[in-house]
Scaffold this active site. Structure first.
Site, short mmCIF file in Angstrom:
data_model
loop_
_atom_site.label_atom_id
_atom_site.label_comp_id
_atom_site.label_asym_id
_atom_site.label_seq_id
_atom_site.Cartn_x
_atom_site.Cartn_y
_atom_site.Cartn_z
N ARG A 37 -17.17 11.61 -4.27
CA ARG A 37 -15.91 12.23 -4.71
C ARG A 37 -15.87 12.44 -6.23
O ARG A 37 -15.30 13.41 -6.71
CB ARG A 37 -14.72 11.34 -4.32
CG ARG A 37 -14.53 11.17 -2.82
CD ARG A 37 -13.54 12.17 -2.28
NE ARG A 37 -13.38 12.07 -0.84
CZ ARG A 37 -12.41 11.39 -0.24
NH1 ARG A 37 -11.51 10.74 -0.96
NH2 ARG A 37 -12.32 11.36 1.07
N ASP A 142 5.71 10.38 -5.81
CA ASP A 142 4.28 10.21 -5.55
C ASP A 142 3.64 9.77 -6.86
O ASP A 142 4.23 9.95 -7.94
CB ASP A 142 3.66 11.54 -5.08
CG ASP A 142 2.33 11.34 -4.36
OD1 ASP A 142 2.32 11.39 -3.10
OD2 ASP A 142 1.30 11.12 -5.03
C1 SAM Z 1 -1.65 11.18 2.95
S1 SAM Z 1 -0.40 11.42 1.73
C2 SAM Z 1 1.07 11.05 2.71
C3 SAM Z 1 2.09 12.17 2.68
C4 SAM Z 1 3.29 12.02 3.61
N1 SAM Z 1 3.98 10.76 3.41
C5 SAM Z 1 2.87 12.14 5.06
O1 SAM Z 1 2.84 11.13 5.77
O2 SAM Z 1 2.54 13.26 5.48
C6 SAM Z 1 -0.58 9.94 0.72
C7 SAM Z 1 0.02 10.08 -0.66
O3 SAM Z 1 0.10 8.79 -1.24
C8 SAM Z 1 -0.02 8.94 -2.64
N2 SAM Z 1 -0.34 7.63 -3.25
C9 SAM Z 1 -1.53 6.96 -3.24
N3 SAM Z 1 -1.40 5.81 -3.95
C10 SAM Z 1 -0.13 5.76 -4.40
C11 SAM Z 1 0.61 4.82 -5.20
N4 SAM Z 1 0.03 3.70 -5.67
N5 SAM Z 1 1.91 5.10 -5.48
C12 SAM Z 1 2.50 6.24 -5.01
N6 SAM Z 1 1.85 7.16 -4.25
C13 SAM Z 1 0.56 6.92 -3.95
C14 SAM Z 1 -1.13 9.98 -2.78
O4 SAM Z 1 -1.07 10.63 -4.05
C15 SAM Z 1 -0.81 10.93 -1.60
O5 SAM Z 1 -0.06 12.04 -2.03
#
Ligand code: SAM
Length: 272
Positions: A37, A142
């Site tokens: 990545r 986010d």
């Molecule tokens: C797979 S998406 C989930 C989106 C939505 N909640 C859904 O279920 O469709 C995961 C998100 O978590 C965010 N994320 C990862 N680590 C995080 C953190 N420590 N604090 C806040 N957001 C985080 C990522 O940037 C990403 O946009």
């Protein structure tokens, strides 16, 4: 072929940085994932080695590069009305509320905003039908600036709205034509109900809530068990007693301290 090597020491250091700053947990089996990545990024910006890239991640003035690395190491996969049963439960629950008191919802790892805007469409419909009052709002947060910028623009490839009903598409979306063919812009009446902000779930959460409903779906996957528990308890501290809490259905139940009652897979009620 790249001649940039990636030592175990460098892998450990990147894992430590990501764990401390964003709670992301990578065990030894993830070394090649991290390498695949980050290597294209390292080559694109002309850093000569992983050591040089690590120095950038450690440098607070290079916060944008840190953000980029978090983005590359997580996935932002999301779509409108993902896990429809959660929205059905939310609708039933709100319809059975006796009061028309203000309603506050938090989408706590919102990615591109699909979850928050889906909720806004549901609540706008319910308001139109007189089943909830007019005073409702949604906070969407986010860790990634990139997804938040895009979420605020509210332009989506049509495919991401595949689970949105034709009536809602007509009521809340504008279809692009010409150069924008295949894209959808959400109307202001939906956009203005959602406020976006950057929030790292692995740091203290102050000054928001209390919420009636919280979505924390499909983000715990990146965290180890102690971090999952810490994040869930931190988030639940902002949920009102009796409020609904959603995790991704596949994520199971987290052994948090806050008392929760399971309502359906991935859906819980805070009991105290
Ligand atoms: C797979 S998406 C989930 C989106 C939505 N909640 C859904 O279920 O469709 C995961 C998100 O978590 C965010 N994320 C990862 N680590 C995080 C953190 N420590 N604090 C806040 N957001 C985080 C990522 O940037 C990403 O946009």
């Amino acid at each position: 072929m790249s001649n940039i090597s990636f030592s175990d020491r460098e892998f450990k250091r990147i894992s430590e940085i990501m764990y401390q700053a964003a709670g992301l947990s990578f065990n030894d089996s993830k070394k090649s994932l991290i390498q695949s990545r980050l290597l294209p990024r390292i080559q694109r910006i002309g850093a000569g080695s992983f050591a040089e890239y690590i120095a950038m991640l450690e440098d607070e003035s290079q916060a944008a590069e840190f953000q980029m690395a978090v983005d590359l190491l997580t996935t932002n996969e999301t779509y409108f009305f993902r896990e429809p049963k959660h929205y059905e439960l939310l609708e039933q629950e709100l319809a059975s509320r006796k009061s028309r008191a203000p309603l506050a919802v938090w989408s706590a790892a919102s990615s591109f905003g699909d979850e928050a805007y889906s909720t806004a469409m549901l609540l706008a419909d319910m308001q139109m039908q007189g089943r909830i009052g007019p005073d409702w709002s949604i906070l969407a947060t986010d860790i990634s600036h990139r997804v938040l910028l895009s979420a605020k623009e509210a332009i989506y490839p049509q495919d991401r709205l595949r689970a949105v009903s034709p009536e809602r598409l007509r009521r809340y979306c504008l279809r692009g034509d010409g150069d924008s063919e295949g894209q959808v812009l959400l109307q202001d009446k939906i956009r203005e109900r959602v406020q976006f902000g950057r929030l790292n779930l692995c740091q203290p959460v102050d000054g928001i809530g209390p919420f009636d409903v919280i979505f924390l779906r499909n983000v715990l996957i990146y965290f180890d068990v102690p971090t999952k528990i810490e994040v869930v308890d931190r988030v639940l501290a902002t949920l009102k007693p009796g409020g609904l809490f959603f995790l991704g259905t596949a994520e199971g139940r987290v052994a948090c301290k806050t008392p929760l009652q399971t309502v359906q897979p991935g859906a819980f009620r805070k009991t105290a």
